[in-house]
Design an enzyme around this catalytic site. Structure first.
Site, mmCIF file in Angstrom:
data_model
loop_
_atom_site.group_PDB
_atom_site.id
_atom_site.type_symbol
_atom_site.label_atom_id
_atom_site.label_comp_id
_atom_site.label_asym_id
_atom_site.label_seq_id
_atom_site.Cartn_x
_atom_site.Cartn_y
_atom_site.Cartn_z
ATOM 1 N N GLU A 60 0.816 -1.350 0.069
ATOM 2 C CA GLU A 60 0.008 0.039 -0.079
ATOM 3 C C GLU A 60 0.914 1.246 -0.100
ATOM 4 O O GLU A 60 0.589 2.264 -0.740
ATOM 5 C CB GLU A 60 -0.868 0.118 0.997
ATOM 6 C CG GLU A 60 -2.209 -0.875 1.137
ATOM 7 C CD GLU A 60 -1.964 -2.419 1.230
ATOM 8 O OE1 GLU A 60 -0.844 -2.713 1.811
ATOM 9 O OE2 GLU A 60 -2.610 -3.252 0.910
ATOM 10 N N GLN A 82 -7.259 -1.552 -1.383
ATOM 11 C CA GLN A 82 -8.179 -2.572 -1.623
ATOM 12 C C GLN A 82 -9.454 -2.584 -0.579
ATOM 13 O O GLN A 82 -10.616 -2.789 -0.879
ATOM 14 C CB GLN A 82 -7.611 -3.873 -1.515
ATOM 15 C CG GLN A 82 -8.481 -4.999 -2.171
ATOM 16 C CD GLN A 82 -7.669 -6.126 -2.676
ATOM 17 O OE1 GLN A 82 -6.779 -6.563 -1.849
ATOM 18 N NE2 GLN A 82 -7.862 -6.520 -3.772
ATOM 19 N N HIS A 129 -10.977 -4.792 7.742
ATOM 20 C CA HIS A 129 -11.745 -4.376 6.276
ATOM 21 C C HIS A 129 -12.699 -3.292 6.086
ATOM 22 O O HIS A 129 -13.175 -2.534 5.364
ATOM 23 C CB HIS A 129 -12.373 -5.726 5.614
ATOM 24 C CG HIS A 129 -11.164 -6.640 5.120
ATOM 25 N ND1 HIS A 129 -10.332 -7.179 5.928
ATOM 26 C CD2 HIS A 129 -11.222 -7.055 3.876
ATOM 27 C CE1 HIS A 129 -9.519 -7.797 5.037
ATOM 28 N NE2 HIS A 129 -10.071 -7.855 3.870
#
Lengths: 326, 359
Positions: A60, A82, A129
């Site tokens: 990242e 993502q 997430h």
């Protein structure tokens, strides 16, 4: 006009902008051949080629650093993180680098980078997430943070973000990706960054929300109207940095009461900043303290109890009742 | 049980001049003109004089943040000399000499040191980023600059600098790995000056060389005598030309030493290295050995060097005057540099800090 889900509206916006501006590059993990893990970039590599839409190594910091280098060379990168929980890996490249490029070089270089990233709870992802981390960037000077709540807004706001001369974080709530369709014009339109939207008019309480919480707030408002005959005015903030305080103040002048519904943990985030600005700009119009309907100050509990942790329409209703009773 | 070897690697070490200025590797002597050779010496002398002056100014409080460079002249000057003006430098905070010789006005580098925003305003036609403070952050950005050149089909190279400590950062590997995977025109130049502030090189990594870290990213790594300006020029020239010709990135480890403290902000090198170590490295001094080499070729004289020293002092003095004359920064001016168009929130704050009535 076409009926689109939010994810389709986002793909459509990327498609339009890739066609319109050859400086635009779309890249990240799995965004190329695979079209993104949510299919946000579906078909774009085939259409624009691997020089414009491409997969990167899995790193990242590297992805945002790449965007930074491209931006100071005149490109308009649209990298994807993502899942926004992975942003900690890239925190320096965003807050320490991108957001400071204009300051650091006295305006000689700029960083017109739009970081797209899925986030948000209620879809039962693994840890890291779903977290709502926008508050970290509310405190970061030099960057804007946009969070759409509908397909129509997602397209117009994403086009504005990519065309903005400064860096923008564009957060896409996973629960909204395919939850409903809406009429989305196929032609080019933009929605200005930093301008909130009054999505329901009412005179008793102002409800300020963004992202998926707009829909939770609307549901609560409808029920409140039905059950109590009281009308909540719901503001969809659309941009959490900067905050459109003028729209909020105009509403509070009418309702004299307000609550903020926020998916992120309670302390020191967007809601806290909204309330601080209400304090500075509208305190004499208030008849009660501004309340927050938010989860507690814990980490996001993936899995078992996430639906209990997230603010529900019932929780918002209780908060509406409470602010009316004060 | 070992069944087969699937890959083998080696790391070359390059030296052209020994400590006494004798050519030990005649095949690798760069094909530089006499003027270029004199210019390399002149630039190293300038750098040494600048450093001495900057240290004094820093002690007097006339300079802000400063990281001394003496000892590293061959690495800095030799590497930059192998680049073209249109190549793009992404430096760390010690890499002020490379920026200066790449075209960055000296008075702006003074202003950078003082935290004046004009110091970071890279002039048009000068191809570099401002010095990076976060160790390694510039390394991943270099991959982005390299990708921009590749996408536009420009024969330009991104050159990024870091130190031995920088090679421990994740960004160091990420940058090399991106550049390798995408075959980008980037050169990663590591000045291994033996200490990351106080932490010695052997505590950074168990790797035998820093250059071998390139191997993991699938790109060539080479170690060079960083006190030997001809060797540095040679390996850098090969690396930038490889990159320019589309043959991909290279990582260079220049083995060098900083004579002074880490920065002028209170570092005391006697806490972490002995006088013996210091003296050992001073015997390898880049100026002494190159001076001997030039003298042997009839390209050096005491009088010429003295003239170069006087010229350097003059340049530094003039730059200092120009920096002193810069208009002071203001808070409203600072606010203006946050966005191209200020947000309503910042407009209100600007009015507040400018002492104006907010609308």
């Amino acid at each position: 006009m076409a009926q689109m889900t939010m994810i389709q509206a986002i793909t459509h916006a990327l498609d339009l902008e890739l066609a319109r501006d050859e400086r635009v590059l779309v890249f990240g993990e799995d965004v190329g051949k695979n079209g993104g893990v949510f299919r946000a970039t579906e078909g774009l590599q085939q259409k624009y080629g691997p020089n414009r839409v491409f997969d990167t190594p899995l790193a990242e910091s590297g992805i945002i650093g790449l965007a930074n280098g491209l931006a100071i060379q005149g490109f308009r990168p649209v990298p994807e993180i993502q899942f926004f929980g992975f942003v900690f890996e890239a925190f320096d490249q965003i807050a320490g680098q991108l957001a400071r490029t204009r300051y650091r070089t006295g305006g000689r270089y700029t960083a017109p980078v739009t970081i797209r990233s899925p986030f948000g709870g209620g879809v039962h992802t693994p840890e890291m997430h779903a977290d709502s981390l926008e508050g970290l960037f509310v405190q970061t000077p030099g960057i804007k943070v946009v969070i759409p709540s509908t397909p129509y807004d997602a397209k117009g706001l994403l086009l504005s973000a990519i065309r903005d001369p400064d860096p923008v974080i564009f957060l896409e709530h996973m629960k909204l990706y395919r939850s409903f369709r809406q009429e989305v014009p196929e032609d080019d339109y933009t929605i200005p960054l930093g301008v909130a939207n009054v999505v329901r008019e009412g005179k008793h309480v102002t409800v300020i929300a963004y992202g998926a919480m707009v829909h939770v707030a609307l549901k609560a408002a409808e029920q409140w109207s039905k059950e109590k005959g009281l009308e909540a005015e719901v503001i969809d903030l659309r941009t959490v940095n900067p905050i459109d305080i003028d729209t909020i103040v105009a509403s509070i002048k009418k309702t004299n009461r307000a609550i903020v519904v926020q998916e992120a943990q309670r302390s020191a985030g967007a809601a806290a900043e909204i309330i601080a600005q209400i304090n500075e700009n509208a305190i004499y119009y208030l008849e009660a303290p501004v309340l927050r309907a938010t989860p507690p100050d814990t980490v996001y509990p993936f899995g078992m109890i996430e639906d209990e942790w997230l603010p529900t329409p019932e929780y918002v209703l209780a908060t509406l009742d409470k602010v009316m009773s004060l | 049980m070992l069944s087969q070897v699937v890959a083998r690697f080696e790391i070359p070490y390059v030296q052209v001049l020994d400590e006494n200025g004798n050519v030990v590797n005649p095949d690798l002597v760069p094909g530089l003109s006499d003027d270029d050779l004199r210019e390399l010496m002149k630039r190293m002398v300038f750098t040494r004089i600048w450093d001495q002056r900057a240290i004094r100014l820093s002690r007097q409080g006339r300079l802000g943040f400063y990281a001394p460079v003496s000892g590293q002249e061959a690495s800095m000057i030799g590497s930059e000399f192998a680049t073209k003006k249109e190549d793009f430098l992404l430096p760390g905070y010690r890499d002020i000499p490379q920026l200066y010789f790449h075209g960055y006005p000296l008075h702006q580098l003074f202003l950078y040191s003082r935290g004046h925003q004009l110091g970071g305003k890279v002039p048009e036609g000068v191809h570099c980023m401002v010095p990076q403070i976060i160790i390694g952050a510039q390394i991943v950005q270099a991959a982005g600059v390299g990708l921009a050149f590749k996408l536009r089909g420009e024969k330009r190279v991104a050159v990024t600098y870091t130190g031995d400590g920088g090679t421990s950062q994740g960004d160091f590997y990420e940058g090399m790995n991106f550049a390798g995977a995408m075959n980008l025109p980037v050169v990663f130049f590591v000045q291994n000056n033996q200490y990351a502030i106080s932490v010695p090189r052997e505590l950074q990594t168990r790797a035998q060389t820093l250059a071998q870290k390139a191997i993991a990213a699938g790109i060539p790594g080479v170690q060079v005598d960083g006190m030997d300006v001809l060797a540095v020029y040679h390996v850098m020239h090969e690396a930038v030309e490889r990159a320019r010709n589309g043959e991909g990135p290279t990582m260079i480890e220049a083995v060098t030493f900083r004579y002074g403290p880490h920065t002028m902000s209170g570092d005391d090198p006697t806490r972490y290295r002995t006088k013996d170590v210091q003296e050992e490295w001073e015997k390898k001094d880049p100026l002494i050995r190159f001076r001997k080499f030039l003298e042997e070729k009839g390209l050096w004289s005491e009088a010429e060097e003295q003239a170069d020293i006087e010229e350097a002092k003059e340049i530094v003095n003039n730059a200092l005057k120009e920096a002193d004359a810069a208009e002071k920064m203001t808070i409203p001016g600072l606010i203006d540099t946050m966005f191209e168009e200020l947000t309503p929130t910042l407009k209100r704050q600007r009015a507040e800090f400018a002492g104006e009535e907010a609308n």
